[in-house]
Design an enzyme around this catalytic site. Structure first.
Site: not given
Ligand code: GDP
Length: 321
Positions: A10, A12, A76, A80, A125, A127, A148, A182
């Protein structure tokens, strides 16, 4: 020194393998059958020894841990994506929660067998905190809002329990950390890849979901450094790893457009309501004071620099201003 890294293919895992190899470690990795990213890792880090196994399969972990005989184990691996965990909650629990339990227990058994400490570092995380507002640190109550997050919370708590019975186990509560490696399923890379295409005239718009979500985005190799520092610290503990600064998705996109010389970036963005996630936390930001004071860790890459590096990596050289 020998290290065993799960999730080595991955984002990381690759940075960690490179870092430990350059520190003179004998680096071992766990990969599952059919992992599409093995060749990429081998070309970046030819010295690593790979073991086939799976966090779902305890005996395969015992074989890998026995063969690697590691001084340090970095866990890790895991699924994901929050969205995927809703589609596959049982698989998520098996890999991300029970897999950590299986590996922690292998660390404990190895330590007992050979009478020498094994140090365990868990990639946790943000999360695990769910949607709580404000700035989060190690004392923030766990309140995950997805399978998750719940699986990561279990693994996080198990690290604390194993600590109480003499295993050196640190859990790193990593906030979002990004890099050119990424995949574009993450919003940062989706933005930099699309903006690079727009700059080359190969795409016309950037389609996003919630532009107002604010996230604490750091530079992935810095987060890998925090894991390495934790493995070498005098005591194990939980550590929040974050920049302490939140920026919105809109700010990220506009900074990316600015990097390629497009001033009216906003006009190129379209919001697709189907990409807006229900219950998306408005802001997630971490306080890494403990990592700063105990580990001497600090982020080295600013938000603007992070965006710039990711855009540059997605652009052919002749398009760089
Ligand atoms: P995560 O925090 O690990 O879920 O990372 P992401 O990069 O998928 O999302 C980060 C933030 O970006 C979240 O608040 C999403 O709702 C927001 N976001 C807004 N538009 C998009 C999009 O088009 N794709 C993704 N993946 N996230 C989005």
């Amino acid at each position: 020194m020998r290290a065993l890294v799960t999730g080595i293919t991955g984002q990381d895992g690759g940075y960690l393998a490179e870092r430990l190899t350059s520190d003179g470690y004998d680096v071992h990795g766990l990969v599952h059958d059919g992992d599409p990213n093995v060749e990429d890792l081998r070309s970046r880090c030819p010295a690593v020894t790979l073991h086939t196994g799976d966090l779902q399969d305890g005996p395969s972990l015992a074989v890998a841990v026995g063969a690697a005989d590691p001084d340090e184990i970095y866990n890790l691996a895991g699924i994901s994506s929050v969205a995927f965990s809703w589609q596959q909650p049982v698989l998520t629990a098996d890999i991300t929660a029970l897999g950590a339990a299986r590996l922690l227990d292998e660390a404990r058994l190895l330590q007992e067998r050979r009478g020498r400490e094994v140090r365990f570092v868990q990639a946790s995380s943000a999360e695990i905190f769910g949607n709580v507002g404000g700035v989060q640190d190690e004392s923030t109550p766990l309140a995950p809002t997805s399978p998750y997050g719940a699986a990561k919370a279990y693994a996080h708590q198990l690290c604390g329990l194993y600590r109480s019975v003499g295993v050196f186990a640190s859990s790193m509560v990593l906030f979002n950390h990004e890099s050119p490696r990424r995949p574009p399923t993450f919003v940062t890379r989706k933005i930099t890849q699309t903006v690079a295409l727009i700059a080359q005239g190969q795409a016309s718009e950037l389609v996003l979901g919630n532009l107002d979500a604010r996230r604490d985005w750091g530079w992935a190799p810095d987060y890998v450094d925090a894991m390495v520092l934790a493995a070498r610290a005098p005591q194990p503990a939980d550590f929040v790893v974050a920049t302490g600064e939140a920026h919105s998705v809109r700010e990220f996109a506009l900074a990316a457009f600015a990097r390629v010389g497009i001033a009216d970036g906003e006009a190129r963005i379209r919001v697709d309501p189907s990409l807006v996630r229900p219950g998306d936390p408005p802001v997630l930001v971490g306080d890494a004071a403990r990592a700063r004071s105990v580990l001497g860790w600090a982020p080295t890459v600013s938000f603007e620099e992070l965006v710039g590096r990711m855009v540059e990596a997605d652009l052919p050289i002749e398009h760089l201003h």
